[in-house]
Design a protein around this motif. Structure first.
Motif, PDB file in Angstrom:
ATOM      1  N   SER A 155       0.843  -1.195   0.000  1.00 29.24           N
ATOM      2  CA  SER A 155       0.000   0.000   0.000  1.00 29.24           C
ATOM      3  C   SER A 155       0.873   1.237   0.000  1.00 29.24           C
ATOM      4  O   SER A 155       1.960   1.248   0.588  1.00 29.24           O
ATOM      5  N   SER A 179      -3.445  -2.245  -1.963  1.00 31.39           N
ATOM      6  CA  SER A 179      -4.526  -1.669  -1.167  1.00 31.39           C
ATOM      7  C   SER A 179      -4.317  -0.166  -1.087  1.00 31.39           C
ATOM      8  O   SER A 179      -3.184   0.300  -0.966  1.00 31.39           O
ATOM      9  N   ASP A 181      -5.393   1.586   1.431  1.00 27.84           N
ATOM     10  CA  ASP A 181      -5.537   1.939   2.849  1.00 27.84           C
ATOM     11  C   ASP A 181      -4.228   1.712   3.603  1.00 27.84           C
ATOM     12  O   ASP A 181      -4.071   0.723   4.324  1.00 27.84           O
ATOM     13  N   THR A 236     -10.477  -3.296   5.726  1.00 26.03           N
ATOM     14  CA  THR A 236      -9.080  -3.739   5.620  1.00 26.03           C
ATOM     15  C   THR A 236      -8.780  -4.838   6.630  1.00 26.03           C
ATOM     16  O   THR A 236      -8.019  -5.763   6.352  1.00 26.03           O
TER      17      THR A 236
END
Length: 346
Positions: A155, A179, A181, A236
C-alpha cells in the motif's frame, strides 16, 4: 532488472531478498554484523535466522550502508521499528539518487504513536524518495524462504508506486495485492503482534483452542476499533493484513511473538523471555504504544490492556484472564455495528 537494497539481514529481510533474487534482481543486503555478512557471502547461509536455507548468489551482503544502497532504485526497510529513525537519518547521507522506499516492519512507536511510514517521512529528506510503500500480510519468513505459497499486500499514497513494488516482488510463489488503505495495512500488521502475544500466553497457560479462538476474534474487534479511530477502513481488517496476518501469527510456533507469549504463560518474566529469544519481539513495544494510544483515543481495548499489565506491571496471566472473562456482559455485534456506523458517517 535493477538493483534493490534490502536493509536488515534478519529472517524477514533475508527472505524478501531471496524473493527479489528469484525475480532476477541484484540485491544488496545490509547486515549489522560483519560475521553475518561474511557468512552470507562465503557460505551462502544465514543459520541464526533461517537455518538450512541456501542464499542465492545474486544477494551480496555488506555492513557498509553506502555500498548496499549504491545504484539502487528501491530500498526495502526490514529493520526493527525502534531502529527506523536512525537508519533513515543515515540514509539521508548515502542515497545517490531518488528512490522508492518500501518498509516491511510491523510496529508503532511508543510516546509518538507514529506508524512506520510516518516515521520515514519525518526523518527522510523529501527530495530523496518518491513515496513510502508498506508491505504486510500473513508471511512467515521460514516459509517464504522455502518458496512456499504466500500472499501479501502493498500500500502507498500513490497507486502507481504501489503497483511498481507489486511488480518487484510478485512471482508464482509470492503473490502481491495492492490496497489504498496504508493506515489500515500498517495498523493491522502492527497490532496483531499484541494479540499473538496473548495467544502464546493462553497456550502457555494450557488453555485450549476455545480460548484462543475467542482471543483472536475479540482481538480483531480491538484492532478494528483502534484502527478506525485513526482513519483506517474497517474492511481492511477482514483482509490479508488484518484477519489473515492475525491467524498466522497467533497459531504458529514460527511466530516470535507467539513464542514469547508462550514463555510468559509458562511463568517466565519478560526480561528473561527477551534474553532467551535473542531476536526483536515487536509486540512488546507495540503493546506499550497501543495501550497508551487507546487511553489517548478513548478506545476500549481490554485484551491489549491485560497484556500490557502482564508485560509491564508483572500481573499474573491467570488473574488477567479471569478479569477478562468476568467483564460486564455485552452484545457481540455491538462492536461491528459501531465501527461500520462511524465509518459510513465520516
Amino acid at each position: 532488472m535493477g538493483k534493490v537494497a534490502v536493509l536488515g539481514a534478519g529472517s524477514w529481510g533475508t527472505a524478501l531478498a531471496i524473493v527479489l533474487a528469484d525475480n532476477g534482481h541484484e540485491v544488496g543486503l545490509w547486515a549489522h554484523r560483519k560475521e553475518l555478512a561474511d557468512e552470507i557471502n562465503e557460505k551462502r547461509t544465514n543459520d541464526k535466522y533461517l537455518q538450512g536455507i541456501s542464499i542465492p548468489e545474486q544477494i551480496v551482503a555488506d555492513i557498509e550502508l553506502s555500498a548496499v544502497v549504491k545504484d539502487a532504485d528501491d530500498i526495502i526497510l526490514v529493520v526493527p521499528t525502534k531502529a527506523i529513525r536512525e537508519v533513515c537519518q543515515n540514509l539521508n547521507q548515502v542515497i545517490d539518487r531518488k528512490v522508492t522506499i518500501t518498509h516491511a516492519s510491523k510496529g508503532i512507536e511508543p510516546e509518538t504513536y507514529k506508524r512506520v511510514s510516518e516515521i520515514v517521512r519525518e526523518e527522510m529528506a523529501e527530495e530523496l524518495y518518491d513515496d513510502v510503500v508498506v508491505l504486510s500480510g500473513p508471511s512467515h519468513a521460514e516459509e517464504v524462504s522455502l518458496r512456499q505459497p504466500t500472499t501479501v499486500t502493498v500500500s502507498a499514497e500513490r497507486l502507481e508506486v504501489a503497483e511498481r513494488v507489486q511488480d518487484l516482488f510478485i512471482n508464482r510463489q509470492f503473490r502481491v495485492y495492492t490496497s489504498p488503505d496504508i493506515v489500515g495495512v500498517e495498523l493491522g500488521g502492527a497490532l496483531k503482534n499484541i494479540i499473538a502475544l496473548g495467544a502464546g500466553i493462553s497456550d502457555g497457560l494450557g488453555y485450549g483452542d476455545n480460548a484462543k479462538a475467542a482471543l483472536i476474534t475479540r482481538g480483531l474487534a480491538e484492532i478494528a476499533r483502534l484502527g478506525t479511530s485513526m482513519g483506517a477502513n474497517p474492511l481492511t481488517f477482514s483482509g490479508l493484513t488484518g484477519i489473515g496476518d492475525l491467524i498466522v501469527t497467533c497459531t504458529s510456533s514460527h511466530s516470535r511473538n507467539w513464542r514469547a507469549g508462550y514463555k510468559l504463560g509458562q511463568g517466565h518474566d519478560l526480561e528473561e523471555v527477551l534474553e532467551q529469544m535473542g531476536m526483536v519481539v515487536e509486540g512488546v513495544r507495540t503493546t506499550k504504544a497501543a495501550y497508551q494510544l487507546s487511553q489517548t483515543q478513548k478506545v476500549e481495548m481490554p485484551i491489549t490492556g491485560g497484556i500490557y499489565r502482564i508485560l509491564f506491571d508483572s500481573e499474573d496471566p491467570r488473574d488477567v484472564v479471569d478479569q477478562l472473562m468476568t467483564r460486564i456482559r455485552r452484545h457481540e455485534m455491538e462492536d461491528l455495528t459501531n465501527i461500520l456506523d462511524e465509518h459510513m458517517n465520516e
